[in-house]
Design a protein around this motif. Structure first.
Motif, PDB file in Angstrom:
ATOM      1  N   UNK A   8       0.828  -1.209   0.000  1.00  0.00           N
ATOM      2  CA  UNK A   8       0.000   0.000   0.000  1.00  0.00           C
ATOM      3  C   UNK A   8       0.859   1.255   0.000  1.00  0.00           C
ATOM      4  N   UNK A   9       0.210   2.363  -0.354  1.00  0.00           N
ATOM      5  CA  UNK A   9       0.804   3.686  -0.173  1.00  0.00           C
ATOM      6  C   UNK A   9      -0.182   4.535   0.613  1.00  0.00           C
ATOM      7  N   UNK A  10       0.358   5.460   1.384  1.00  0.00           N
ATOM      8  CA  UNK A  10      -0.454   6.404   2.145  1.00  0.00           C
ATOM      9  C   UNK A  10      -0.210   7.796   1.587  1.00  0.00           C
ATOM     10  N   UNK A  11      -1.288   8.429   1.123  1.00  0.00           N
ATOM     11  CA  UNK A  11      -1.189   9.772   0.561  1.00  0.00           C
ATOM     12  C   UNK A  11      -1.591  10.770   1.638  1.00  0.00           C
ATOM     13  N   UNK A  43     -12.238   3.393 -15.056  1.00  0.00           N
ATOM     14  CA  UNK A  43     -11.775   3.430 -16.453  1.00  0.00           C
ATOM     15  C   UNK A  43     -10.723   2.359 -16.734  1.00  0.00           C
ATOM     16  N   UNK A  44     -10.432   1.530 -15.739  1.00  0.00           N
ATOM     17  CA  UNK A  44      -9.471   0.459 -15.940  1.00  0.00           C
ATOM     18  C   UNK A  44      -8.057   0.773 -15.510  1.00  0.00           C
ATOM     19  N   UNK A  45      -7.833   1.990 -14.991  1.00  0.00           N
ATOM     20  CA  UNK A  45      -6.514   2.326 -14.475  1.00  0.00           C
ATOM     21  C   UNK A  45      -6.407   1.941 -13.004  1.00  0.00           C
ATOM     22  N   UNK A  46      -5.205   2.016 -12.465  1.00  0.00           N
ATOM     23  CA  UNK A  46      -4.954   1.633 -11.077  1.00  0.00           C
ATOM     24  C   UNK A  46      -5.408   0.201 -10.804  1.00  0.00           C
ATOM     25  N   UNK A  47      -5.080  -0.696 -11.743  1.00  0.00           N
ATOM     26  CA  UNK A  47      -5.506  -2.089 -11.611  1.00  0.00           C
ATOM     27  C   UNK A  47      -4.926  -2.738 -10.362  1.00  0.00           C
ATOM     28  N   UNK A  48      -3.787  -2.227  -9.894  1.00  0.00           N
ATOM     29  CA  UNK A  48      -3.156  -2.825  -8.715  1.00  0.00           C
ATOM     30  C   UNK A  48      -3.864  -2.448  -7.422  1.00  0.00           C
ATOM     31  N   UNK A  49      -4.745  -1.437  -7.464  1.00  0.00           N
ATOM     32  CA  UNK A  49      -5.438  -0.971  -6.263  1.00  0.00           C
ATOM     33  C   UNK A  49      -6.744  -1.748  -6.108  1.00  0.00           C
ATOM     34  N   UNK A  50      -6.894  -2.390  -4.960  1.00  0.00           N
ATOM     35  CA  UNK A  50      -8.118  -3.150  -4.696  1.00  0.00           C
ATOM     36  C   UNK A  50      -8.948  -2.530  -3.570  1.00  0.00           C
ATOM     37  N   UNK A  51      -8.361  -1.580  -2.842  1.00  0.00           N
ATOM     38  CA  UNK A  51      -9.100  -0.944  -1.755  1.00  0.00           C
ATOM     39  C   UNK A  51      -8.533   0.446  -1.524  1.00  0.00           C
ATOM     40  N   UNK A  81      -5.285   9.356   2.399  1.00  0.00           N
ATOM     41  CA  UNK A  81      -5.966   8.362   1.575  1.00  0.00           C
ATOM     42  C   UNK A  81      -5.045   7.160   1.452  1.00  0.00           C
ATOM     43  N   UNK A  82      -5.490   6.002   1.921  1.00  0.00           N
ATOM     44  CA  UNK A  82      -4.716   4.772   1.841  1.00  0.00           C
ATOM     45  C   UNK A  82      -5.141   4.009   0.598  1.00  0.00           C
ATOM     46  N   UNK A  83      -4.178   3.641  -0.229  1.00  0.00           N
ATOM     47  CA  UNK A  83      -4.420   2.847  -1.428  1.00  0.00           C
ATOM     48  C   UNK A  83      -3.716   1.512  -1.249  1.00  0.00           C
ATOM     49  N   UNK A  84      -4.501   0.435  -1.237  1.00  0.00           N
ATOM     50  CA  UNK A  84      -3.953  -0.879  -0.925  1.00  0.00           C
ATOM     51  C   UNK A  84      -4.126  -1.828  -2.107  1.00  0.00           C
ATOM     52  N   UNK A  93      -3.081  -6.041  -3.662  1.00  0.00           N
ATOM     53  CA  UNK A  93      -2.958  -7.423  -3.218  1.00  0.00           C
ATOM     54  C   UNK A  93      -1.525  -7.845  -3.461  1.00  0.00           C
ATOM     55  N   UNK A  94      -0.806  -8.137  -2.395  1.00  0.00           N
ATOM     56  CA  UNK A  94       0.605  -8.437  -2.547  1.00  0.00           C
ATOM     57  C   UNK A  94       1.403  -7.155  -2.713  1.00  0.00           C
ATOM     58  N   UNK A  95       2.676  -7.310  -3.025  1.00  0.00           N
ATOM     59  CA  UNK A  95       3.570  -6.159  -3.132  1.00  0.00           C
ATOM     60  C   UNK A  95       3.179  -5.273  -4.307  1.00  0.00           C
ATOM     61  N   UNK A  96       3.264  -3.963  -4.116  1.00  0.00           N
ATOM     62  CA  UNK A  96       3.004  -3.002  -5.185  1.00  0.00           C
ATOM     63  C   UNK A  96       4.281  -2.225  -5.475  1.00  0.00           C
ATOM     64  N   UNK A  97       4.330  -1.643  -6.663  1.00  0.00           N
ATOM     65  CA  UNK A  97       5.454  -0.777  -7.038  1.00  0.00           C
ATOM     66  C   UNK A  97       5.166   0.600  -6.459  1.00  0.00           C
ATOM     67  N   UNK A  98       5.745   0.910  -5.313  1.00  0.00           N
ATOM     68  CA  UNK A  98       5.439   2.165  -4.625  1.00  0.00           C
ATOM     69  C   UNK A  98       5.726   3.378  -5.494  1.00  0.00           C
ATOM     70  N   UNK A  99       6.861   3.384  -6.169  1.00  0.00           N
ATOM     71  CA  UNK A  99       7.246   4.548  -6.970  1.00  0.00           C
ATOM     72  C   UNK A  99       6.278   4.756  -8.126  1.00  0.00           C
ATOM     73  N   UNK A 100       5.910   3.667  -8.814  1.00  0.00           N
ATOM     74  CA  UNK A 100       4.993   3.784  -9.950  1.00  0.00           C
ATOM     75  C   UNK A 100       3.614   4.236  -9.497  1.00  0.00           C
ATOM     76  N   UNK A 101       3.155   3.709  -8.363  1.00  0.00           N
ATOM     77  CA  UNK A 101       1.841   4.093  -7.863  1.00  0.00           C
ATOM     78  C   UNK A 101       1.844   5.556  -7.423  1.00  0.00           C
ATOM     79  N   UNK A 102       2.923   6.005  -6.804  1.00  0.00           N
ATOM     80  CA  UNK A 102       3.027   7.406  -6.404  1.00  0.00           C
ATOM     81  C   UNK A 102       2.994   8.323  -7.615  1.00  0.00           C
TER      82      UNK A 102
END
Length: 209
Positions: free
Chosen positions: A10-13, A34-42, A50-53, A55-64
């Motif tokens: 997850x990342x915390x904004x 629209x199909x973006x942020x596929x890695x975000x499930x919650x 805003x917490x974006x979580x 499933x499993x490890x995420x690419x923190x830099x790419x998500x940021x």
């Protein structure tokens, strides 16, 4: 805006205020639609974060980077108008009603009239299961929390504090000003979803006859 790793998944904004949180929360939800942020499930909004979580490890830099690329602006009013409306019947006999009237310079009847006139939106949940922080409170009703919290606030107590209104879903200690009581359950583990008031839901309080 600060985007911080929050564990592996997850990342915390961190944002400046609730308005920015609501805007970003709406933008992420729209992007996911629209199909973006596929890695975000919650996603879990709060007062300043805003917490974006995933499933499993995420690419923190790419998500940021993806979060920072979202357009800035207020939450979409059309989305709020399309949100469901829940009416909650309230008996306005709370132990702090007269004190709220004194603090605001209004009569108790005027406090009730202003509280029932607004349409609220669930900004986020927290504190305990089913507890929804409602924004939209009349500015004249914004009063501070009690100097010391009560050891026990009854389930169904309708309360205000600062910019929020809420209904306590279960008995708990609490420091908000209590102005009424609502009989409708806000949290039911046998119901799906268990919380009656999800983020984005609109709420109207109706005085019991």
């Amino acid at each position: 805006m600060k985007v911080l790793p929050f564990g592996d998944d997850a990342v915390l904004v961190e944002l400046d205020d609730l308005a920015q949180v609501r805007a970003l929360d709406a933008a992420v939800r729209a992007a996911r639609g629209e199909g973006r942020f596929a890695e975000v499930v919650d996603q879990v909004p709060a007062a300043r974060t805003l917490l974006l979580r995933g499933v499993g490890a995420v690419d923190h830099a790419a998500l940021a980077t993806a979060v920072r690329a979202l357009p800035a602006g207020p939450a979409a009013p059309v989305a709020e108008r399309a949100a469901p409306v829940v009416e909650l019947e309230v008996t306005y006999d709370g132990p702090d009603l007269d004190e709220v009237a004194d603090l605001t310079g209004l009569s108790a009847d005027e406090v009730v009239a202003r509280h029932t006139a607004a349409t609220y939106t669930v900004a986020f949940g927290g504190f305990m299961p089913g507890f929804a922080y409602l924004v939209g409170l009349d500015p004249l009703l914004r009063v501070p929390r009690r100097p010391s919290p009560r050891e026990r606030v009854l389930a169904g107590s309708v309360a205000i504090a600062d910019e929020f209104s809420a209904v306590y879903p279960a008995a708990t200690p609490g420091g908000w000003r209590l102005i009424g009581r609502c009989e409708r359950p806000l949290w039911d583990v046998d119901h799906e979803p268990p919380a009656l008031l999800a983020p984005g839901t609109r709420v109207r309080f109706v005085e019991a006859g």
